[in-house]
Design a protein around this motif. Structure first.
Motif, PDB file in Angstrom:
ATOM      1  N   SER A  87       0.959  -1.200  -0.075  1.00 18.27           N
ATOM      2  CA  SER A  87      -0.014   0.004  -0.050  1.00 18.27           C
ATOM      3  C   SER A  87       0.612   1.057   0.076  1.00 18.27           C
ATOM      4  O   SER A  87       1.985   1.133   0.327  1.00 18.27           O
ATOM      5  CB  SER A  87      -0.641   0.167   1.289  1.00 18.27           C
ATOM      6  OG  SER A  87      -0.290   0.312   2.332  1.00 18.27           O
ATOM      7  N   GLU A 100       2.339   1.490   3.397  1.00 17.50           N
ATOM      8  CA  GLU A 100       3.481   0.850   3.760  1.00 17.50           C
ATOM      9  C   GLU A 100       4.856   1.035   2.877  1.00 17.50           C
ATOM     10  O   GLU A 100       5.795   0.983   3.416  1.00 17.50           O
ATOM     11  CB  GLU A 100       3.006  -0.631   3.255  1.00 17.50           C
ATOM     12  CG  GLU A 100       2.254  -1.231   4.083  1.00 17.50           C
ATOM     13  CD  GLU A 100       1.970  -2.584   3.835  1.00 17.50           C
ATOM     14  OE1 GLU A 100       2.517  -3.763   4.371  1.00 17.50           O
ATOM     15  OE2 GLU A 100       1.083  -2.788   3.015  1.00 17.50           O
ATOM     16  N   GLU A 147       8.104   0.618  10.234  1.00 22.40           N
ATOM     17  CA  GLU A 147       6.686   0.408  10.235  1.00 22.40           C
ATOM     18  C   GLU A 147       6.166   0.627  11.590  1.00 22.40           C
ATOM     19  O   GLU A 147       5.013   0.800  11.785  1.00 22.40           O
ATOM     20  CB  GLU A 147       6.268  -0.975   9.820  1.00 22.40           C
ATOM     21  CG  GLU A 147       6.416  -1.199   8.428  1.00 22.40           C
ATOM     22  CD  GLU A 147       8.027  -1.803   8.052  1.00 22.40           C
ATOM     23  OE1 GLU A 147       8.709  -1.734   8.689  1.00 22.40           O
ATOM     24  OE2 GLU A 147       8.159  -2.090   6.916  1.00 22.40           O
ATOM     25  N   ALA A 169       6.325  -1.164  14.177  1.00 21.60           N
ATOM     26  CA  ALA A 169       5.522  -2.312  14.683  1.00 21.60           C
ATOM     27  C   ALA A 169       5.543  -2.805  16.278  1.00 21.60           C
ATOM     28  O   ALA A 169       6.437  -2.172  16.854  1.00 21.60           O
ATOM     29  CB  ALA A 169       5.981  -3.610  13.969  1.00 21.60           C
ATOM     30  N   PHE A 203       4.274  -6.821  14.871  1.00 20.03           N
ATOM     31  CA  PHE A 203       3.141  -6.753  13.809  1.00 20.03           C
ATOM     32  C   PHE A 203       2.786  -5.295  13.903  1.00 20.03           C
ATOM     33  O   PHE A 203       2.813  -4.454  14.486  1.00 20.03           O
ATOM     34  CB  PHE A 203       1.745  -7.428  14.717  1.00 20.03           C
ATOM     35  CG  PHE A 203       1.681  -8.889  14.458  1.00 20.03           C
ATOM     36  CD1 PHE A 203       1.344  -9.465  13.434  1.00 20.03           C
ATOM     37  CD2 PHE A 203       2.564  -9.635  15.512  1.00 20.03           C
ATOM     38  CE1 PHE A 203       1.371 -10.959  13.275  1.00 20.03           C
ATOM     39  CE2 PHE A 203       2.464 -10.986  15.335  1.00 20.03           C
ATOM     40  CZ  PHE A 203       1.891 -11.713  14.308  1.00 20.03           C
ATOM     41  N   ILE A 204       2.320  -4.955  12.614  1.00 20.41           N
ATOM     42  CA  ILE A 204       2.032  -3.626  12.168  1.00 20.41           C
ATOM     43  C   ILE A 204       0.553  -3.128  12.507  1.00 20.41           C
ATOM     44  O   ILE A 204      -0.397  -4.069  12.436  1.00 20.41           O
ATOM     45  CB  ILE A 204       2.292  -3.539  10.481  1.00 20.41           C
ATOM     46  CG1 ILE A 204       3.518  -3.803  10.097  1.00 20.41           C
ATOM     47  CG2 ILE A 204       2.049  -2.194  10.078  1.00 20.41           C
ATOM     48  CD1 ILE A 204       3.677  -4.121   8.389  1.00 20.41           C
ATOM     49  N   ARG A 205       0.652  -2.152  13.071  1.00 23.87           N
ATOM     50  CA  ARG A 205      -0.697  -1.257  13.317  1.00 23.87           C
ATOM     51  C   ARG A 205      -1.158  -0.594  12.159  1.00 23.87           C
ATOM     52  O   ARG A 205      -0.771   0.626  11.965  1.00 23.87           O
ATOM     53  CB  ARG A 205      -0.657  -0.485  14.479  1.00 23.87           C
ATOM     54  CG  ARG A 205      -0.040  -1.183  15.836  1.00 23.87           C
ATOM     55  CD  ARG A 205      -1.278  -1.988  16.157  1.00 23.87           C
ATOM     56  NE  ARG A 205      -0.808  -3.371  17.008  1.00 23.87           N
ATOM     57  CZ  ARG A 205      -0.804  -3.625  18.028  1.00 23.87           C
ATOM     58  NH1 ARG A 205      -1.793  -2.758  18.808  1.00 23.87           N
ATOM     59  NH2 ARG A 205      -0.635  -4.796  18.661  1.00 23.87           N
ATOM     60  N   PHE A 206      -2.117  -1.193  11.337  1.00 26.31           N
ATOM     61  CA  PHE A 206      -2.192  -0.833   9.985  1.00 26.31           C
ATOM     62  C   PHE A 206      -3.265   0.475  10.166  1.00 26.31           C
ATOM     63  O   PHE A 206      -3.186   1.364   9.483  1.00 26.31           O
ATOM     64  CB  PHE A 206      -3.017  -1.717   9.157  1.00 26.31           C
ATOM     65  CG  PHE A 206      -1.932  -2.413   8.232  1.00 26.31           C
ATOM     66  CD1 PHE A 206      -1.556  -1.927   7.161  1.00 26.31           C
ATOM     67  CD2 PHE A 206      -1.753  -3.528   8.876  1.00 26.31           C
ATOM     68  CE1 PHE A 206      -0.390  -2.547   6.430  1.00 26.31           C
ATOM     69  CE2 PHE A 206      -0.535  -4.587   8.001  1.00 26.31           C
ATOM     70  CZ  PHE A 206      -0.183  -3.887   6.840  1.00 26.31           C
ATOM     71  N   GLY A 207      -4.174   0.506  11.075  1.00 23.95           N
ATOM     72  CA  GLY A 207      -4.869   1.944  11.333  1.00 23.95           C
ATOM     73  C   GLY A 207      -4.080   2.938  11.612  1.00 23.95           C
ATOM     74  O   GLY A 207      -4.299   3.840  11.039  1.00 23.95           O
ATOM     75  N   ARG A 208      -3.235   2.879  12.573  1.00 27.37           N
ATOM     76  CA  ARG A 208      -2.372   4.052  12.768  1.00 27.37           C
ATOM     77  C   ARG A 208      -1.422   4.241  11.820  1.00 27.37           C
ATOM     78  O   ARG A 208      -1.264   5.623  11.248  1.00 27.37           O
ATOM     79  CB  ARG A 208      -1.287   3.613  14.065  1.00 27.37           C
ATOM     80  CG  ARG A 208      -1.071   4.753  14.852  1.00 27.37           C
ATOM     81  CD  ARG A 208      -0.247   4.399  16.159  1.00 27.37           C
ATOM     82  NE  ARG A 208       0.847   3.561  15.950  1.00 27.37           N
ATOM     83  CZ  ARG A 208       1.576   2.874  16.652  1.00 27.37           C
ATOM     84  NH1 ARG A 208       1.229   2.859  17.937  1.00 27.37           N
ATOM     85  NH2 ARG A 208       2.639   2.322  16.461  1.00 27.37           N
ATOM     86  N   ASN A 240      -1.870   3.857   8.548  1.00 24.80           N
ATOM     87  CA  ASN A 240      -2.796   4.539   7.480  1.00 24.80           C
ATOM     88  C   ASN A 240      -2.932   5.928   7.749  1.00 24.80           C
ATOM     89  O   ASN A 240      -3.056   7.003   7.208  1.00 24.80           O
ATOM     90  CB  ASN A 240      -3.910   3.638   7.251  1.00 24.80           C
ATOM     91  CG  ASN A 240      -3.683   2.502   6.428  1.00 24.80           C
ATOM     92  OD1 ASN A 240      -2.674   2.329   5.654  1.00 24.80           O
ATOM     93  ND2 ASN A 240      -4.603   1.653   6.410  1.00 24.80           N
ATOM     94  N   ALA A 241      -3.261   6.218   8.968  1.00 25.78           N
ATOM     95  CA  ALA A 241      -3.771   7.462   9.454  1.00 25.78           C
ATOM     96  C   ALA A 241      -2.601   8.477   9.734  1.00 25.78           C
ATOM     97  O   ALA A 241      -2.666   9.657   8.903  1.00 25.78           O
ATOM     98  CB  ALA A 241      -4.445   7.346  11.023  1.00 25.78           C
ATOM     99  N   ASN A 291      -5.532   7.502  -1.436  1.00 25.03           N
ATOM    100  CA  ASN A 291      -5.910   6.687  -0.373  1.00 25.03           C
ATOM    101  C   ASN A 291      -4.636   5.853   0.038  1.00 25.03           C
ATOM    102  O   ASN A 291      -4.121   5.121  -0.557  1.00 25.03           O
ATOM    103  CB  ASN A 291      -6.776   5.717  -1.002  1.00 25.03           C
ATOM    104  CG  ASN A 291      -7.513   4.607   0.173  1.00 25.03           C
ATOM    105  OD1 ASN A 291      -6.805   4.484   1.091  1.00 25.03           O
ATOM    106  ND2 ASN A 291      -8.367   4.027  -0.384  1.00 25.03           N
ATOM    107  N   ALA A 296      -4.343   3.293   1.841  1.00 26.19           N
ATOM    108  CA  ALA A 296      -4.385   1.764   1.603  1.00 26.19           C
ATOM    109  C   ALA A 296      -4.439   1.166   0.169  1.00 26.19           C
ATOM    110  O   ALA A 296      -4.434  -0.077   0.174  1.00 26.19           O
ATOM    111  CB  ALA A 296      -5.732   1.306   2.467  1.00 26.19           C
ATOM    112  N   ALA A 297      -4.473   2.239  -0.836  1.00 26.57           N
ATOM    113  CA  ALA A 297      -4.513   1.714  -2.072  1.00 26.57           C
ATOM    114  C   ALA A 297      -3.022   0.988  -2.435  1.00 26.57           C
ATOM    115  O   ALA A 297      -2.033   1.607  -1.800  1.00 26.57           O
ATOM    116  CB  ALA A 297      -4.941   2.848  -3.055  1.00 26.57           C
TER     117      ALA A 297
END
Lengths: 539, 413
Positions: free
Chosen positions: A98, A101, A108, A110, A114-119, A121-122, A138, A140-141
């Motif tokens: 994305s 990413e 990242e 982490a 593990f990656i906190r995708f919410g954070r 992306n924000a 976007n 996340a795209a």
């Protein structure tokens, strides 16, 4: 995140690359968090200045300081440890990850692996907004959906996230449309506003003037002058386009013209009408657009263009359409339309090509046979389906008009650093000095053509930057061969970015910007400034 | 300068962009279509199942056969998990079949010849797998020899070592607990009933977990202002998947209950799904396969990632070897023959890209299931092994060709 950019100074720095280009006694001062421009055409040494700061090119003389401390970078890793990063050519993205990413690649943040995708992306959305992409991108795209300009923004954001102290951008404006140019220019400004020191090398006067607060003009390895580009009338006068062009060509001395002057060009033998060609992979991008040109018998016609001008693409697309896609327009040789969909057809139609470009879709050269034979030619040499390994096919190749074929075989790429391999194992006409493999290819092609009797020589030969990175002695050898070829009646299309050489060698020059012809100049009346002005193109 | 709208220029691939001007119906339709495109492989599995259900006159989905499908393909699916990770990183592993045979043989020495406790034999065997993976990972990651060559060599080396360990004989009669990982069932915990309540209970928990997770993801996307699928389609999909899970569980419950192999698989899928989707290690595997240059420039320790990737593959190959050996109750010289090809096929049928950077655990599992259903269905129909091979080869080719066609059509690179 506060980033602390480092100031840097070069005082009387000299450096020399393996390819023979270099800078002499260059002094530049960049304060922390500023955008500094290095303005220069391809041979000016602008890229070399970045290479020195980035640790890719060792300092031979003078001092380089980063963050007020004198540096002797042994390798670019040493520079990277200080947060110095060189971005050259393409922004590097991972297409299937994305956007977020890609921005945070390697950082990242982490939690327990593990990656906190919410954070993530924000945070990425917030960064994208700051860099003018909030509304359209976007986080996340997948990054493969980004345009070229947006990829540059991702690259710049990655530098910001990685807390780089000095970011060096080499020709970041290539291949961008007007909007993309705005976006990247604003992004560079934003990166500096965040505290990162940015140095941009480019030949685009207007864009550079807009991005950088100060611009150092380079010419033939020397820093001619540093001008500030503020809005005050004095600064505006100092940084006027015409004046900058004058500075860029300040050290270019036009040497006396060689003898080919006396040859009067004959009839038109090559005609291009509305010729358009697209990129071989990225088929939506036109690399050559609506080009119309002519070349006469015995005439040397220059194709002048800087990086991204499409000159090399034109050379390749003339020689069989396998090196480009969606070719339209007309190509006439001796007045007859020529449909050249393969290199073999181009050769049969009387066109020869010499290039050092690394051709992905090349001729599939066969190893082990002591000559320049591609698999597609093999059938003609075979006796009862067999090729005699011991026979010298060297003479056979030109007899079929394929003299230039050796030049078509992959290998080094023009502009790739340090390609200085001695090519003496190639045999061939002995010329003193060391020849890079690239140069050796051109030499082989030229001599092969000259070995042919006059009536069997190609009607037109296309030389794609035949003199790039040659030392003076080798340069003269190649130039003499070119003049000899033209004297024999062959029309020569001569692609180059060397202003002096273009003026010395050619009868006429077509200048190119972004795949289009901007001018057709008679070189007897042209000066380096006018030539460069047309190569930079209208603002 | 703010809100600068960049035109998706020529090198922008189609799709992936939020486009606010479409009306409700077209958005809904485009969602359904894009879902169908994304889940094409799942639809292919359903089609294959339906076709063979008809061709075998309903034998395929009989409770016993459903259970068999899992148990017979468990080791391929385990290998497919590791294989898709290797393929995403842009490598390949040809040695997994030989490694499985080798570890199966070694575990026979531990558990049978040396008489070690079953759990110790399993742990030691997995460690041997890790060592094998480290050996191959070392050559690939740090010496820089292409994985194709290293694992081709490994294919020969470990097949040879398996024969050495076995010494021209089979090792057999494993302890019962060991055999359970290939043959065992979690059953009759609540007594001998027609429909095993434990199996149904686990299915119910799985369905609830799925629904909760889906809703959370949807809420999360909404809170970031991202587009979500229409609510009807969302609910419909959940209902459909729930029904499939229930039917599957019912089939298992009326036979012997939950196979131990399925438990192992479920745990692996959950763990590796998380690893590939959310962990730094997993995302770096995608980064390396997608653009090695960018990954290196961003400071990712690409060599270490590659090394651990192959260690992981070695452990999974060892586990597959254990499951296979346990199922046959025999460690033989022919074990694991051709496993690597089935695992590679599973990954590619499941949508992994030859160029690296693309592929999912779930895709590989579904790809493996397609191969499994083909094997099983054709066997039930009494089709000979020679035609089975030919059909499987054709399916692999068509699956990848379809994928290539799809990418070209959508204008991707």
């Amino acid at each position: 995140m506060p980033v602390h950019g480092l100031p840097l100074t070069l005082s009387s720095v000299s450096a020399r690359s393996a390819a023979g280009t270099g800078i002499r006694s260059v002094s530049v001062e960049v304060s922390a968090g500023a955008v500094h421009g290095i303005l220069g055409e391809n041979l000016s040494g602008a890229s070399e200045v970045l290479a020195v700061i980035g640790g890719y090119l060792p300092v031979d003389g003078g001092t380089l300081t980063v963050g007020g401390v004198e540096q002797h970078f042994a390798a670019h890793e040493a520079a990277e440890a200080l947060g110095v990063r060189v971005v050259r050519g393409e922004p590097a993205i991972v297409p299937h990850l994305s956007v977020a990413e890609n921005i945070y690649l390697g950082r990242e943040g982490a939690v327990r692996g593990f990656i906190r995708f919410g954070r993530l992306n924000a945070n990425a959305a917030e960064l994208l907004t700051r860099f003018g992409l909030g509304a359209v991108t976007n986080p996340a795209a997948p990054a493969s959906t980004l345009s070229r300009a947006e990829r540059w923004i991702v690259e710049l954001l990655r530098c910001l996230v990685a807390e780089r102290t000095v970011v060096l951008l080499d020709e970041p404006f290539t291949g961008l449309d007007a909007r993309g140019l705005d976006l990247v220019a604003a992004g560079i400004g934003r990166l500096a506003a965040e505290g990162v020191t940015v140095v941009v090398a480019s030949h685009r006067i207007d864009t550079l003037r807009r991005v950088a607060s100060e611009v150092t003009v380079m010419s033939r390895g020397l820093a001619v002058e540093t001008v500030s580009t503020g809005s005050a009338p004095a600064a505006r006068r100092l940084s006027a386009t015409s004046r900058l062009i004058e500075l860029m060509t300040a050290n270019i001395v036009v040497t006396p013209r060689p003898t080919h002057e006396s040859i009067a060009p004959g009839d038109v033998v090559l005609e291009l009408v509305d010729f358009t060609a697209h990129h071989p992979v990225d088929t939506a991008r036109a690399v050559v657009e609506n080009v119309s040109l002519t070349a006469r018998r015995g005439e040397i016609v220059g194709l002048a263009g800087l990086e991204g001008s499409g000159v090399s693409d034109l050379a390749l697309s003339l020689f069989g359409r396998s090196f480009s896609s969606k070719v339209t327009g007309e190509l006439r040789v001796n007045g007859h339309p020529l449909v050249a969909s393969t290199p073999q057809e181009s050769v049969a139609g009387g066109i020869g090509l010499s290039t050092a470009a690394n051709l992905k879709y090349d001729l599939n050269l066969l190893g082990g046979i002591p000559s320049r034979i591609s698999s597609s030619m093999l059938a003609r040499f075979a006796r009862l389906g067999l090729v005699d390994r011991d026979r010298d096919y060297k003479t056979a190749a030109p007899a079929f008009g394929l003299g230039g074929i050796s030049a078509l075989v992959g290998g080094g790429r023009r502009g790739s650093a340090g390609g200085g391999i001695d090519g003496s194992d190639f045999g061939g006409p002995g010329a003193g000095g060391t020849w890079t493999t690239d140069a050796r290819r051109h030499l082989d092609a030229l001599t092969a053509w000259l070995d042919l009797p006059l009536e069997r020589r190609p009607v037109v030969v296309v030389l794609d930057h035949p003199t790039a990175r040659l030392d003076t002695a080798s340069l003269q050898v190649v130039r003499d061969l070119i003049v000899e070829l033209a004297a024999g009646g062959t029309a020569v299309l001569f692609a180059s970015d060397d202003l002096d050489e273009l003026l010395v060698m050619t009868n006429r020059v077509y200048t190119f910007v972004a795949g289009r012809v901007t001018a057709d100049l008679d070189t007897r009346a042209a000066s380096p400034e006018t030539l460069l002005a047309h190569m930079i193109g209208p603002a | 300068m703010s809100n600068l709208e960049t035109k998706p220029s020529d090198d922008t691939a189609a799709g992936g962009r939020v486009n606010p001007v479409e009306n409700k119906f077209t958005t809904a339709l485009s969602h359904v279509l894009s879902d169908l495109g994304k889940n094409g492989i799942f639809i292919a599995l359903v089609l294959v199942v339906v076709v063979f259900q008809v061709l075998t006159n309903g034998v395929l989905l009989r409770p016993q056969n459903v259970s068999n499908l899992i148990v017979q393909n468990g080791y391929i699916l385990i290998l497919a998990i590791g294989m898709v990770m290797v393929i995403v990183a842009g490598h390949i592993d040809l040695s997994v079949g030989s490694v499985a045979a080798f570890v199966g043989a070694v575990s026979g020495v531990f558990a049978v010849n040396m008489g070690l406790p079953w759990w110790l034999s399993i742990i030691l065997s997995l460690l041997i797998g890790a060592v094998v993976g480290a050996w191959q990972g070392f050559w690939i990651a740090y010496v820089g020899i292409p994985a194709f060559i290293v694992t081709l060599a490994g294919m020969l080396i470990f097949r040879g070592l398996a024969l050495v360990v076995l010494g021209n004989a089979n090792i057999g009669s494993f302890p019962e607990e060991y055999r359970a990982i290939g043959n065992g069932f979690l059953t009759n915990v609540f007594g001998d009933l027609n429909v095993d309540p434990l199996t149904m209970g686990v299915a119910a928990i799985a369905i609830v977990a799925l629904i909760v997770q889906s809703i959370r993801t949807r809420r999360g996307r909404q809170s970031y202002g991202q587009a979500v699928e229409p609510i009807g389609w969302f609910i419909g999909k959940l209902v459909l998947v729930s029904v499939v899970i229930l039917l599957f569980a019912y089939a298992l419950a009326t036979f012997k209950g939950i196979p131990v192999t399925l438990i192992i698989l479920a745990v692996l899928i959950l763990i590796y799904g998380m690893v590939m989707g959310r962990s730094v290690f997993g995302r770096h595997i995608y980064a390396i396969g997608g653009n090695l240059h960018a990954a290196e420039l961003s400071g990712i320790k690409t060599r270490n990632v590659t090394f651990w990737l192959f260690v992981n593959m070695g452990v999974l190959a060892a586990l597959a070897g254990l499951v296979f050996t346990a199922r046959l109750n025999l460690a033989g010289p022919k074990a694991g023959d051709g496993f690597e090809l089935e695992a590679i096929s599973a990954a590619f049928i499941g949508g992994a890209a030859v160029t690296g950077g693309v592929g999912t655990i779930s895709g590989a599992i579904i790809g493996g299931l397609i191969i499994g259903v083909l094997n099983n269905g054709m066997s039930i129909m009494g089709i000979g092994i020679e035609w089975q091979q030919a059909v499987k080869g054709l399916v692999l080719l068509l699956a990848v060709a379809f994928d290539v066609y799809n990418k070209r059509r959508s204008g991707g690179r």
